[in-house]
Design a protein around this motif. Structure first.
Motif, short mmCIF file in Angstrom:
data_model
loop_
_atom_site.label_atom_id
_atom_site.label_comp_id
_atom_site.label_asym_id
_atom_site.label_seq_id
_atom_site.Cartn_x
_atom_site.Cartn_y
_atom_site.Cartn_z
N TYR A 99 -0.86 0.69 2.60
CA TYR A 99 0.17 -0.48 2.51
C TYR A 99 0.71 -0.60 1.14
O TYR A 99 -0.43 -0.50 0.25
N ILE A 100 1.74 -0.57 0.76
CA ILE A 100 2.22 -0.44 -0.52
C ILE A 100 1.88 -2.02 -1.17
O ILE A 100 2.03 -3.07 -0.72
N ASN A 101 1.45 -1.89 -2.46
CA ASN A 101 1.15 -2.97 -3.23
C ASN A 101 2.70 -3.55 -3.74
O ASN A 101 3.42 -2.85 -4.45
N GLU A 102 3.16 -4.58 -3.33
CA GLU A 102 4.55 -5.13 -3.45
C GLU A 102 4.88 -5.29 -5.05
O GLU A 102 6.04 -5.35 -5.46
N LYS A 103 3.68 -5.39 -5.70
CA LYS A 103 3.87 -5.28 -7.29
C LYS A 103 4.40 -4.29 -8.05
O LYS A 103 5.07 -4.31 -9.12
N ALA A 129 11.64 -7.34 3.63
CA ALA A 129 12.16 -7.89 2.20
C ALA A 129 12.25 -6.85 1.44
O ALA A 129 13.37 -6.65 0.73
N GLN A 130 11.45 -5.89 1.24
CA GLN A 130 11.50 -4.71 0.27
C GLN A 130 12.52 -3.81 0.90
O GLN A 130 13.40 -3.15 0.00
N GLU A 131 12.78 -3.58 2.01
CA GLU A 131 13.80 -2.50 2.67
C GLU A 131 14.96 -3.11 2.25
O GLU A 131 15.94 -2.43 1.79
N ARG A 132 15.31 -4.32 2.22
CA ARG A 132 16.68 -4.70 1.81
C ARG A 132 16.80 -4.49 0.57
O ARG A 132 18.22 -4.58 0.14
N GLU A 156 10.11 -8.31 11.09
CA GLU A 156 9.87 -9.71 11.55
C GLU A 156 11.02 -9.90 12.52
O GLU A 156 10.89 -10.60 13.45
N ASN A 157 12.23 -9.61 12.16
CA ASN A 157 13.50 -9.88 12.89
C ASN A 157 13.79 -8.84 13.67
O ASN A 157 13.14 -7.70 13.78
N LYS A 158 14.74 -9.00 14.83
CA LYS A 158 15.21 -7.83 15.66
C LYS A 158 15.68 -6.64 14.98
O LYS A 158 16.12 -6.66 13.67
N PHE A 159 15.60 -5.45 15.56
CA PHE A 159 16.04 -4.28 15.19
C PHE A 159 17.74 -4.35 15.01
O PHE A 159 18.06 -4.24 16.19
N ASN A 160 18.22 -3.89 14.23
CA ASN A 160 19.57 -3.40 14.17
C ASN A 160 19.87 -2.17 13.70
O ASN A 160 19.68 -1.70 12.73
N LYS A 176 7.82 -3.43 14.79
CA LYS A 176 7.54 -4.85 14.59
C LYS A 176 6.28 -5.27 13.89
O LYS A 176 5.14 -4.73 14.03
N LYS A 177 6.37 -6.31 13.00
CA LYS A 177 5.34 -6.59 11.84
C LYS A 177 3.84 -6.92 12.74
O LYS A 177 2.89 -6.54 12.19
N GLU A 178 3.91 -7.51 13.81
CA GLU A 178 2.64 -7.80 14.44
C GLU A 178 2.19 -6.85 15.05
O GLU A 178 0.85 -7.02 15.47
#
Length: 405
Positions: A99-103, A129-132, A156-160, A176-178
């Motif tokens: 898991y990437i540390n977002e910092k 969020a980081q992908e965007r 978290e959202n649907k795949f586009n 999917k995040k879950e």
């Protein structure tokens, strides 16, 4: 509406494989349109011996095996995960999640620590969020991630989905995040991706000569391509986007074979819209007749439902034509409203208008947008507003052929 529904069903059928670049999906769709033109009596453009205008593009495809497992449990492709459009080949058994540390995206000290880590045998994981923000990352972050066996982006959202025009050297997945929890012990995957540097696709072009002014042209266009498939079974049918627009173009073509126009009308099924407007850009750069002779381009995209009316892209640019359109709709009450917006590089009108050709992009607004660019954009469509939009487009196109409308 029976013919409209039939055409949408055909274009979305499994044999067309999402009208993309796997299993000749785009070619099957182009053949369908050319056969429709031929049946209607619409000819290739004068001097051409085919309906096709060929071009090439680079495209990343997924023809082969696709498999993804968490703790040896197989996930459902298209529902639980999809490969990113730029994903490369790769296979991994029992990889370790990292898991990437977002910092690392904001803190130089944390980034330096991350760059020291050995990612061999690991799968790096970060959030949507980081992908965007990926294209604004420090360049070394992605380079470091590619030392891992693969990359997972938690959604978290649907795949586009989209069409990839380049390929990373490692597999990358949206999951999917879950599904990805802190207690997972292993990640396994297999992905066969093929980067084709010069894939040959085509625009499909038909012509009806004008009775009074054959040297003046109106173009009616709709892109026929969609996102194709991932393997043989995960298909993106593209009913609203844009089997519906192609079906509208065919209906308008039927009208003009029965009601010969004063201006010449050229019908174009554009390819590779989803890959970055490639087909329409190619046409504008290689037109069959001078662009100066085009009175107007009417581009049709997303006609699955119209409960909220129709949008006119470039409506605020070509004000006189928009006022004409609005006047016709108010007089006949074809649609609940006809809205307008400015310039946008969001469909095949764009390179025409950038070249000085008056152009509108019409799309209906309604419930069919829910499944934009996912595996659920499939028939049946509501088609609310379709008939009203058809009548409005016919009246508008006829009015454009009147010198002093």
């Amino acid at each position: 509406m029976k013919a409209v529904k039939s055409n949408i069903n055909t274009l979305c059928s499994k044999s067309f494989k999402g009208r993309g670049y796997t299993f000749d999906g785009d070619k099957k769709a182009a053949q369908f349109i050319s056969e429709e033109f031929q049946t209607l009596g619409i000819s290739p453009f004068p001097g051409k011996n085919s309906y096709y205008q060929h071009y090439t593009l680079p495209v990343n495809t997924f023809h082969g095996k696709v498999d993804f497992r968490i703790n040896k449990k197989k996930l459902k492709l298209g529902e639980d995960y999809i490969p990113a459009s730029d994903a490369g080949n790769g296979e991994l058994k029992n990889g370790v999640p990292f898991y990437i540390n977002e910092k690392i995206f904001t803190d130089e000290t944390q980034l330096k620590e991350f760059l020291k880590i050995d990612l061999t045998g690991k799968v790096v994981i970060y959030n949507e969020a980081q992908e965007r923000q990926r294209f604004s990352w420090n360049r070394v972050i992605l380079e470091k991630m590619l030392q891992a066996e693969g990359i997972i982006v938690l959604y978290e959202n649907k795949f586009n989905h989209s069409v990839g025009r380049w390929q990373l050297p490692k597999p990358r997945f949206y999951v999917k995040k879950e599904i990805i929890t802190e207690d997972i012990s292993s990640i396994s995957f297999e992905l066969e991706a093929q980067m084709i540097q010069e894939y040959t696709s085509q625009n499909v072009i038909g012509h009806i000569a004008g009775k009074k002014h054959p040297e003046k042209y109106i173009i009616i266009s709709a892109h026929y391509d969609h996102l194709g498939s991932i393997g043989k079974k995960c298909i993106f049918p593209g009913a609203n986007d844009n089997a519906s627009g192609v079906s509208m173009m065919i209906e308008v073509a039927k009208y003009y074979t029965q009601n010969p126009p004063d201006y010449s009308i050229v019908f174009i099924g554009f390819g590779s819209e989803e890959a970055g407007l490639i087909g329409s850009k190619h046409y504008v750069e290689n037109p069959f007749f001078p662009l100066e002779q085009i009175r107007f381009v009417v581009n049709l995209d997303l006609f699955g439902s119209g409960e909220e009316g129709m949008m006119t892209v470039n409506g605020s640019v070509f004000k006189e034509e928009y006022q004409l359109l609005e006047k016709i709709n108010k007089q006949h009450k074809y649609l609940s409203k006809v809205a307008q917006r400015g310039k946008a590089a969001n469909s095949d009108h764009y390179f025409f208008s950038e070249s000085g050709v008056p152009s509108f992009f019409f799309y209906l607004m309604g419930s069919s947008w829910t499944h934009y660019h996912d595996v659920y954009d499939a028939p049946p469509l509501p088609l609310s507003g379709f008939e009203g939009a058809y009548k409005l487009i016919i009246d508008f196109t006829n009015a454009l052929q009147i010198e002093d409308y």
